[in-house]
Scaffold this active site. Structure first.
Site, short mmCIF file in Angstrom:
data_model
loop_
_atom_site.label_atom_id
_atom_site.label_comp_id
_atom_site.label_asym_id
_atom_site.label_seq_id
_atom_site.Cartn_x
_atom_site.Cartn_y
_atom_site.Cartn_z
N HIS A 302 0.66 -1.29 -0.05
CA HIS A 302 -0.11 -0.01 -0.05
C HIS A 302 0.81 1.18 -0.21
CE1 HIS A 302 -3.55 2.48 1.06
NE2 HIS A 302 -2.84 3.19 1.76
N GLU A 303 1.83 1.11 0.92
CA GLU A 303 2.55 2.67 0.94
C GLU A 303 3.57 2.67 -0.01
OE1 GLU A 303 1.45 4.35 2.92
OE2 GLU A 303 0.44 3.02 4.48
N HIS A 306 1.68 4.19 -3.34
CA HIS A 306 1.54 5.76 -3.15
C HIS A 306 2.47 6.46 -3.95
CE1 HIS A 306 -1.90 6.35 -0.57
NE2 HIS A 306 -1.48 6.06 0.42
N TYR A 388 -10.95 4.72 0.84
CA TYR A 388 -10.23 3.45 0.56
C TYR A 388 -10.88 2.53 -0.24
CZ TYR A 388 -6.78 5.37 3.90
OH TYR A 388 -5.62 5.90 4.63
N LYS A 559 -6.27 3.78 14.30
CA LYS A 559 -7.25 2.61 13.78
C LYS A 559 -7.63 1.60 14.64
CE LYS A 559 -6.68 -1.13 10.93
NZ LYS A 559 -6.18 -1.89 9.75
N1 BES Z 1 -1.60 8.02 4.02
C1 BES Z 1 -2.14 7.23 4.91
C2 BES Z 1 -2.14 7.48 6.12
C3 BES Z 1 -3.03 8.82 6.65
C4 BES Z 1 -4.02 9.30 5.94
C5 BES Z 1 -2.33 9.47 7.54
C6 BES Z 1 -4.55 10.40 6.19
C7 BES Z 1 -3.17 10.81 7.93
C8 BES Z 1 -4.31 11.07 7.38
C9 BES Z 1 -1.66 5.70 4.64
O1 BES Z 1 -1.20 5.59 3.22
C10 BES Z 1 -2.58 4.55 4.78
O2 BES Z 1 -3.71 4.72 4.40
N2 BES Z 1 -2.13 3.79 5.89
C11 BES Z 1 -3.16 2.83 6.65
C12 BES Z 1 -2.62 1.56 6.11
C13 BES Z 1 -2.97 1.14 4.95
C14 BES Z 1 -2.49 -0.55 4.73
C15 BES Z 1 -4.52 1.08 4.49
C16 BES Z 1 -3.14 2.91 8.15
O3 BES Z 1 -2.46 3.75 8.80
O4 BES Z 1 -3.92 2.28 8.65
ZN ZN Z 2 -2.76 5.17 1.94
#
Ligand code: BES
Ligand code: ZN
Length: 603
Positions: A302-303, A306, A388, A559
């Site tokens: 995922h990262e 990006h 998402y 989360k």
């Molecule tokens: N960019 C996001 C994290 C984020 C979003 C931070 C909005 C602050 C504000 C990152 O790419 C993300 O989506 N992280 C997820 C994990 C992913 C595997 C779905 C997370 O942190 O849970």
């Molecule tokens: Zn993300």
């Protein structure tokens, strides 16, 4: 009335970013040069930020920046970038635009750059200063930043809107025994000098500027990839992410060249508020992704994804957040399919779909819309499964309608066309129309983007193994099947499907049975443990409460924290427990998580 007020308040040509008081439609910052000292005693970053500017409208008289809680000691102006003379701050004329503090600087006609001398405040929301005890090694302090969505302004005065892209350079002074790394070119063999220089030559939005200072070690994973972590974590991290070079190669095959030179991962301390953060060239990852069996490697997929969706082509405002995350989840699943097979990718898609449906069922209609209206609300209100998972489903739907070959060509073209640009949903829609849809109604674009809920023909995940596990969960819940009779030789994904398919009121008796057979309270997979603990609270299953307490204090991922505290405060006994745990845990959380949990537990 100030003479410039008319100009500043003139209607901008495009819908403005509601979460920034800056004025890039008049003057744009193009480069930021930082010179900062990290003072761990005072928990303060201080020094200068020098901003190169470019007029969009000739003779624009004011530069508007975002800032939050900064102590500004001087503002200087230069016409040649080397000699500076005192500048003038003026009262912010657009205060009503945002509740945030703005910094308005008067610009002489020949101004080319602005130098601001400042220090961060004690409540800088992007920063977490960890004491040695809060790190894995317990010997050295650590500082990290988390700028997304609108917290960069709490450590740098800048135009904090993703519609503005800057290159940056930085000199960071630290205590001598610590290493500094940034979302920029890092010297992997740098000696510990306490003085580090960085260059970021690719233009990025402010929310991707990142810094970490700590007792960090580097280990290569492949020619272009590697991992940074505290010494005690590095071996585990290197094993978990051993496939990263292969994943990177797979990405390039699917989406076009990787344009950021290197891809390294930094393992964060456990209080990191997110699972992962796509800081360019250097993903920040929560140690909760280290399951020991690569079962959570999709987080890296995922990262890394990006690097195309989000970092190369960025959302221009936070209401376009789905352009970042929906694309990225779609890409993530394509990567998982290419590297680990279709079965695994579809299994993850099914879990995503279930999570989306659960969340959406309890959600206001206005929040179910991809092009969300965030007027009067912070960007984090849009941080749900909708951008998402619904976003990813939309792209999967387009793939299904036009076929993979055509859709992949479209995707590659899209990344190329908008490379290093920030775009709004409307620009995507226009591009989509011209390059894929051509007036065809099957695409159903309007309903997907602008209406709540899921369109009827939303693509389904095809995950047979998981579907089977789900039906076992149903049979177990009704008592038809005993725990001991369940196969239980399941992957983490199957366990997630099983636990998620149980009714929330499955009962403490059934929980006990499951725990006796499969020791779920001891699960080393953070995602599985999370769902298990959520069920434990809901069913008053006492034996896992010590583990819950530990989980809520040993890691700070928003989360995980948010739903667990929310479940706890549903009963009065739970409320007391939540308050007691939070009292101990709160000092260890990042400001982003604290803000969320304060609203639930009220310290
Ligand atoms: N960019 C996001 C994290 C984020 C979003 C931070 C909005 C602050 C504000 C990152 O790419 C993300 O989506 N992280 C997820 C994990 C992913 C595997 C779905 C997370 O942190 O849970
Ligand atoms: Zn993300």
């Amino acid at each position: 009335m100030l003479p410039m007020l008319g100009l500043l308040l003139a209607a901008p040509p495009v819908e403005r970013d509601l979460h920034s008081a800056s004025n890039p439609e008049h003057v744009r910052v193009t480069h930021i040069d930082l010179d900062l000292t990290a003072d761990f005693e005072k928990k303060q970053l201080r020094g200068t930020a020098t901003l190169k500017i470019e007029r969009v409208i000739e003779d624009s008289p004011v530069l508007m920046l975002d800032q939050r809680g900064l102590k500004i000691s001087s503002v200087e102006i230069s016409s040649d970038g080397s000699t500076f003379s005192p500048g003038t701050q003026i009262a912010s004329p657009t205060k009503s635009v945002s509740e945030e503090n703005a910094l308005a600087i008067q610009l002489p006609k020949d101004a080319k750059s602005v130098r601001i001398t400042y220090a961060t405040g004690p409540d800088a929301t992007a920063l977490q200063w960890l004491t040695p005890e809060q790190t894995a090694g317990k010997k050295h302090p650590l500082l990290f930043t988390q700028s997304q969505a609108i917290d960069a302004r709490s450590w740098i005065p800048l135009q904090d809107t993703p519609g503005v892209r800057v290159t940056y350079s930085a000199r960071i002074r630290t205590p001598k025994n610590l290493l500094a790394v940034m979302s920029a070119a890092n010297d992997r063999k740098h000696e510990l000098t306490g003085d580090y220089k960085f260059e970021m030559k690719q233009a990025i939005p402010a929310y991707l500027i990142a810094l970490c200072i700590g007792d960090l070690e580097f280990r290569p994973l492949g020619p272009r990839t590697g991992v940074y972590a505290e010494p005690s974590v590095i071996a585990k991290a290197a094993a978990e992410f051993a496939d990263v070079e292969e994943i990177l190669t797979a990405c390039e095959k699917l989406f076009g060249p990787y344009r950021w030179d290197r891809y390294d991962i930094l393992i964060m301390p456990p209080s990191f508020p997110f699972g992962g953060m796509e800081n360019p060239r250097l993903t920040f990852a929560s140690p909760t992704a280290l399951a020991g069996d690569k079962s959570l490697v999709s987080l890296v997929a995922h990262e890394l994804a990006h690097s195309w969706s989000g970092n190369l082509v960025s959302n221009a405002t936070w209401r376009d957040f789905w352009l970042n995350e929906g694309f990225t989840v779609y890409l993530e699943r394509r990567i998982m399919e290419a590297v680990y097979g279709k079965e695994r990718a579809e299994a993850e898609a099914l879990l995503g779909r279930r999570s989306l449906e659960r969340e959406m069922a309890a959600m206001e209609k206005r929040d179910q819309i991809l092009h969300i209206d965030l007027k009067g609300r912070p960007p984090v209100d849009g941080l749900t499964d909708v951008p998402y998972e619904k976003g990813a489903l939309f792209l999967k739907h387009l793939e299904a309608v036009y076929g993979r070959e055509k859709f992949d060509a479209f995707l590659n073209g899209y990344f190329d066309h908008f490379a290093f640009k920030s775009i709004r949903t409307g620009e995507f829609v226009d591009y989509l129309e011209q390059h894929l849809v051509h007036g065809d109604t099957k695409a159903n674009v309007k309903e997907w983007l602008f209406e709540p809920g899921l369109p009827k023909n939303a693509p389904l995940a095809n995950a047979k193994a998981l579907a089977q596990v789900e039906s076992q969960a149903k049979a177990f819940a009704t008592g038809e099947v005993k725990a001991a009779a369940l196969s239980g030789k399941w992957t983490a994904l199957e366990w997630l499907a099983f636990l998620n398919a149980l009714p929330m009121d499955v009962g403490a008796g059934r929980m006990k049975e499951l725990d006796a057979a499969f020791a779920l309270t001891k699960s080393g997979n953070s995602e599985v443990l999370f769902v298990w603990l959520l069920l434990s609270i809901a069913n008053g299953y006492e034996p896992s409460m010590p583990r819950l307490e530990l989980f809520l204090t040993e890691q700070g991922r928003r989360k995980f924290l948010k739903p667990l505290y929310e479940e706890l405060v549903k009963t009065s006994a739970g409320k007391a427990k939540a308050a007691a745990i939070y009292k101990v845990a709160r000092p260890g959380y990042h400001p982003v998580s604290i803000e969320t949990i304060d609203a639930i537990v009220k310290p």
